[in-house]
Design a protein around this motif. Structure first.
Motif, short mmCIF file in Angstrom:
data_model
loop_
_atom_site.label_atom_id
_atom_site.label_comp_id
_atom_site.label_asym_id
_atom_site.label_seq_id
_atom_site.Cartn_x
_atom_site.Cartn_y
_atom_site.Cartn_z
N PHE A 9 0.82 -1.20 0.00
CA PHE A 9 0.00 0.00 0.00
C PHE A 9 0.86 1.26 0.00
N LEU A 10 1.87 1.32 0.84
CA LEU A 10 2.74 2.50 0.91
C LEU A 10 3.54 2.68 -0.39
N THR A 11 3.99 1.59 -0.98
CA THR A 11 4.70 1.69 -2.25
C THR A 11 3.79 2.26 -3.33
N MET A 12 2.56 1.77 -3.39
CA MET A 12 1.60 2.30 -4.37
C MET A 12 1.31 3.76 -4.10
N LEU A 13 1.18 4.15 -2.84
CA LEU A 13 0.92 5.54 -2.48
C LEU A 13 2.06 6.44 -2.97
N TRP A 14 3.31 6.03 -2.71
CA TRP A 14 4.45 6.83 -3.15
C TRP A 14 4.50 6.92 -4.67
N PHE A 15 4.19 5.80 -5.34
CA PHE A 15 4.20 5.79 -6.80
C PHE A 15 3.17 6.77 -7.36
N PHE A 16 1.95 6.77 -6.83
CA PHE A 16 0.91 7.68 -7.31
C PHE A 16 1.21 9.12 -6.94
N LEU A 17 1.81 9.37 -5.80
CA LEU A 17 2.23 10.73 -5.47
C LEU A 17 3.30 11.21 -6.44
N TRP A 18 4.21 10.32 -6.83
CA TRP A 18 5.24 10.68 -7.79
C TRP A 18 4.61 11.01 -9.14
N ILE A 19 3.63 10.24 -9.59
CA ILE A 19 2.93 10.50 -10.85
C ILE A 19 2.21 11.85 -10.77
N MET A 20 1.55 12.12 -9.65
CA MET A 20 0.87 13.41 -9.48
C MET A 20 1.87 14.56 -9.52
N TRP A 21 3.03 14.37 -8.93
CA TRP A 21 4.06 15.41 -8.94
C TRP A 21 4.53 15.69 -10.37
N ILE A 22 4.75 14.64 -11.14
CA ILE A 22 5.19 14.81 -12.53
C ILE A 22 4.12 15.55 -13.34
N MET A 23 2.85 15.21 -13.13
CA MET A 23 1.76 15.89 -13.83
C MET A 23 1.71 17.36 -13.46
N LEU A 24 1.87 17.67 -12.18
CA LEU A 24 1.87 19.06 -11.73
C LEU A 24 3.04 19.83 -12.32
N LEU A 25 4.19 19.20 -12.36
CA LEU A 25 5.37 19.84 -12.93
C LEU A 25 5.16 20.17 -14.41
N PHE A 26 4.62 19.23 -15.16
CA PHE A 26 4.36 19.49 -16.57
C PHE A 26 3.29 20.56 -16.76
N ARG A 27 2.29 20.55 -15.91
CA ARG A 27 1.23 21.56 -16.02
C ARG A 27 1.79 22.97 -15.78
N VAL A 28 2.68 23.10 -14.82
CA VAL A 28 3.30 24.40 -14.54
C VAL A 28 4.16 24.83 -15.72
N VAL A 29 4.94 23.92 -16.28
CA VAL A 29 5.81 24.27 -17.41
C VAL A 29 4.95 24.68 -18.61
N VAL A 30 3.86 23.96 -18.88
CA VAL A 30 2.96 24.32 -19.98
C VAL A 30 2.35 25.69 -19.73
N ASP A 31 1.96 25.97 -18.49
CA ASP A 31 1.37 27.26 -18.18
C ASP A 31 2.37 28.40 -18.34
N ILE A 32 3.62 28.14 -18.02
CA ILE A 32 4.65 29.17 -18.20
C ILE A 32 4.71 29.58 -19.66
N PHE A 33 4.71 28.62 -20.56
CA PHE A 33 4.84 28.94 -21.97
C PHE A 33 3.52 29.38 -22.59
N ARG A 34 2.40 29.09 -21.97
CA ARG A 34 1.10 29.53 -22.48
C ARG A 34 0.83 30.99 -22.15
N ASP A 35 1.41 31.49 -21.09
CA ASP A 35 1.12 32.84 -20.60
C ASP A 35 1.70 33.89 -21.55
N ASP A 36 0.80 34.70 -22.13
CA ASP A 36 1.23 35.75 -23.05
C ASP A 36 1.73 37.00 -22.33
#
Length: 134
Positions: A9-36
């Motif tokens: 359970f803890l391994t799965m939790l850490w794995f999904f938190l890592w996936i969420m972190w990667i998604m958040l990181l990409f979303r921020v980078v996309v927003d940086i380049f989207r902002d006019d």
């Protein structure tokens, strides 16, 4: 096979938190380049901050510019919807303008519906006038 259920359970939790972190990181980078409103130097600075100090950079970006992320996302969704509606209206209007016999075909279909009794006299007249006026 000595791996308790809690560790799974803890391994799965850490794995999904890592996936969420990667998604958040990409979303921020996309927003940086989207902002006019950001200049090139601003985009470069935020990108460097997010890449060099990812945790601190993302959290500072979310605090400083988080509200704007939602507004930019909403504006982009509205622009996409407007473009889609314009395309659909344009595509729906083209066949009637291109086909010379389209009005005759539509009047024939209306007459067949009227003869079968599927539409009333009033509905037939309204639809016929709508087809003839364009």
């Amino acid at each position: 096979m000595d791996y308790p259920l809690l560790n799974v359970f803890l391994t799965m939790l850490w794995f999904f938190l890592w996936i969420m972190w990667i998604m958040l990181l990409f979303r921020v980078v996309v927003d940086i380049f989207r902002d006019d409103t950001l200049s090139g130097w601003g985009k470069a600075g935020w990108t460097l901050t997010v890449c060099v100090l990812p945790f601190l950079g993302v959290f500072v970006y979310l605090i400083a510019r988080g509200r704007g992320m939602g507004q930019r996302e909403l504006r982009q969704a509205q622009d996409r919807e407007r473009a889609f509606r314009a395309y659909v209206q344009e595509a729906a209007a083209e066949p009637a303008a291109r086909a010379p016999g389209a009005k005759a075909d539509e009047l024939g279909k209306l007459a067949a519906l009227h003869d079968k009794g599927d539409i009333t006299d009033a509905e037939y007249e309204r639809a016929k006038s709508r087809v003839l006026t364009g």
